[in-house]
Design an enzyme around this catalytic site. Structure first.
Site, short mmCIF file in Angstrom:
data_model
loop_
_atom_site.label_atom_id
_atom_site.label_comp_id
_atom_site.label_asym_id
_atom_site.label_seq_id
_atom_site.Cartn_x
_atom_site.Cartn_y
_atom_site.Cartn_z
N LYS A 148 -44.25 38.19 15.59
CA LYS A 148 -45.37 37.27 15.76
C LYS A 148 -46.71 38.00 15.74
O LYS A 148 -46.85 39.09 16.32
CB LYS A 148 -45.18 36.51 17.07
CG LYS A 148 -46.19 35.46 17.38
CD LYS A 148 -46.38 34.45 16.27
CE LYS A 148 -45.10 33.80 15.83
NZ LYS A 148 -45.24 33.04 14.56
N ARG A 162 -39.29 28.98 5.52
CA ARG A 162 -40.11 29.98 6.23
C ARG A 162 -39.83 31.35 5.63
O ARG A 162 -38.68 31.78 5.59
CB ARG A 162 -39.81 29.96 7.74
CG ARG A 162 -40.25 28.64 8.38
CD ARG A 162 -40.47 28.74 9.86
NE ARG A 162 -41.61 29.56 10.21
CZ ARG A 162 -41.84 30.00 11.44
NH1 ARG A 162 -41.01 29.70 12.42
NH2 ARG A 162 -42.89 30.74 11.72
N ASP A 189 -38.73 39.40 13.53
CA ASP A 189 -38.26 38.45 12.51
C ASP A 189 -37.65 39.15 11.32
O ASP A 189 -36.87 38.55 10.56
CB ASP A 189 -39.41 37.56 12.05
CG ASP A 189 -39.81 36.62 13.16
OD1 ASP A 189 -40.57 37.04 14.05
OD2 ASP A 189 -39.32 35.48 13.17
O1 MRU Z 1 -43.03 31.61 14.38
P1 MRU Z 1 -41.85 31.79 15.29
O2 MRU Z 1 -42.02 31.09 16.60
O3 MRU Z 1 -40.56 31.45 14.61
O4 MRU Z 1 -41.84 33.35 15.58
C1 MRU Z 1 -40.84 33.88 16.40
C2 MRU Z 1 -41.01 35.29 16.70
O5 MRU Z 1 -41.92 35.95 16.25
C3 MRU Z 1 -39.96 35.91 17.56
O6 MRU Z 1 -40.49 36.94 18.34
C4 MRU Z 1 -38.87 36.47 16.64
O7 MRU Z 1 -38.35 35.45 15.84
C5 MRU Z 1 -37.79 37.11 17.38
S1 MRU Z 1 -36.72 35.90 18.03
C6 MRU Z 1 -35.35 36.48 18.71
#
Ligand code: MRU
Length: 370
Positions: free
Chosen positions: A259, A95, A248
């Site tokens: 997100k 990812r 992220d």
């Molecule tokens: O695609 P994902 O579900 O891994 O995305 C997660 C997010 O965007 C969270 O808000 C981010 O990782 C912060 S987690 C503490």
């Protein structure tokens, strides 16, 4: 934070079988609570790329445990170091946006290189375990530092519920426990503050309605799921006191990738004078970059995440297609919220302005290294 009435972690070694790592299959929540075994680093890579586990800190922790599994597999053939390097190269590609993946892999590789072949498995087991223990403490630190923001609103509202809006799942499920955006919420709830959370559904994968709502319910925190387009309307009508999201990857100047849709919430918050905070562990800061829009790689995922929806049907859990076959679809998983739209960053070391000087004040050693 609890699940099924018990204190929990999102990743752990199987009791009695330490060469198996276990996770909750987050694709199945909230309808089924399924625990899966990771028996090889390939299982770990699959869990990350297919989003059985997700959320920046948990992605990093899963990569760390996967490298431990790689060392264990390589030990029998006498090439544990090589297997760990091979696994690291593959895991890096699972990812692209969450920087914790790179952070965890680099940390474990540094320890691996300093270890001899004989002690490698035990060394990586200790390191993966330490990453998880530290993540819990980091989340608690975010909770402690974020709590006064909610206490101040509660005081001002004289007993009326504090209304928090969050996007995606930056909760316990995205970390090892407690979460980032949710940690101040859990701390406030445990202190008896009347708090209510607006949970953005978070299409396409519905991390809000399927994960955040689930974990808030498990912990008795009042909440309401809204579709992603509702937040602006609520803000215009004074129904949101504060937004708190996760991230992220955060650049050293305070731009934040989170997100997809987070940016639109920040714009609406800015237009309505609603404070917009981002909660983050320092492991999510990428000190090597400054301009988030230019430099943060944005993951593009399978179009089927948009054209199909997972849920509970009369026959059990399943997927339905919601748009005509062959319709072109674009599926960016993240967007970047510029620092200028962010009221503050809540970290385990305190709250700072979303800026290079703000972050440097909290993390002086990291800031100078870049
Ligand atoms: O695609 P994902 O579900 O891994 O995305 C997660 C997010 O965007 C969270 O808000 C981010 O990782 C912060 S987690 C503490």
């Amino acid at each position: 934070m609890r699940a099924k009435g018990e204190a929990f972690r999102t990743i752990w070694q199987k009791p009695g079988d330490p060469l198996v790592v276990q996770i909750i299959d987050q694709r199945m929540l909230p309808h089924e609570y399924v625990v899966r075994d990771l028996r090889s680093w390939q299982d770990g890579a699959h869990a990350i790329s297919e989003m059985l586990v997700r959320g920046a800190p948990l992605i990093g922790a899963t990569a760390a445990w996967s490298l431990y599994l790689a060392a264990a597999a390589g030990r029998c053939a006498g090439n544990a170091q090589r297997e760990v390097q091979l696994a690291a190269d593959s895991l890096r590609k699972t990812r692209p946006t969450a920087v914790n993946l790179r952070w965890a892999i680099d940390r474990v590789l540094a320890v691996a290189r300093a270890s001899d072949e004989q002690h490698l498995v035990a060394t990586l087991e200790r390191e993966a375990s330490a990453i998880c223990d530290e993540d819990i403490e980091i989340s608690k630190g975010i909770g402690r530092h974020g709590l006064p923001l909610l206490e101040e609103i509660a005081l001002r509202k004289a007993g009326a519920p504090v209304q928090v809006l969050t996007h995606c799942n930056a909760g316990s499920l995205a970390t090892i426990n407690w979460g980032t955006a949710t940690a101040p919420i859990y701390f406030a709830h445990q202190k008896g503050i009347d708090i209510h959370v607006w949970v953005d559904e978070t299409r396409p994968r519905n991390q809000g309605s399927q994960l955040t709502a689930w974990e808030l319910a498990e912990n008795g925190v009042p909440h309401t799921v809204i579709v992603d387009n509702t937040g602006g309307h609520l803000m215009q009508h004074g129904m949101v006191d504060i937004c708190i999201t996760g991230t992220d990857r955060t650049t050293r100047s305070g731009d934040v990738a989170n997100k997809i849709g987070t940016y639109l919430k920040a714009l609406a918050a800015h237009d309505n004078n609603v404070p917009f905070y981002v909660a983050l562990p320092s492991t999510t800061i990428d000190w090597t970059i400054s301009d988030g829009i230019r430099d943060i790689p944005i993951e593009e995922r399978d179009p089927r995440e948009v054209s199909q929806v997972f849920g509970l049907t009369r026959e059990g859990t399943g997927t339905v297609q919601t748009i005509a076959s062959g319709t072109p679809v674009l599926n960016y998983a993240f967007d970047v919220t510029p620092a200028r739209l962010i009221t503050g960053l809540i970290t385990e070391c305190g709250i700072c302005e979303a800026s290079e000087s703000g972050l440097a004040r909290l993390f002086p050693e990291r800031a100078v290294r870049k």
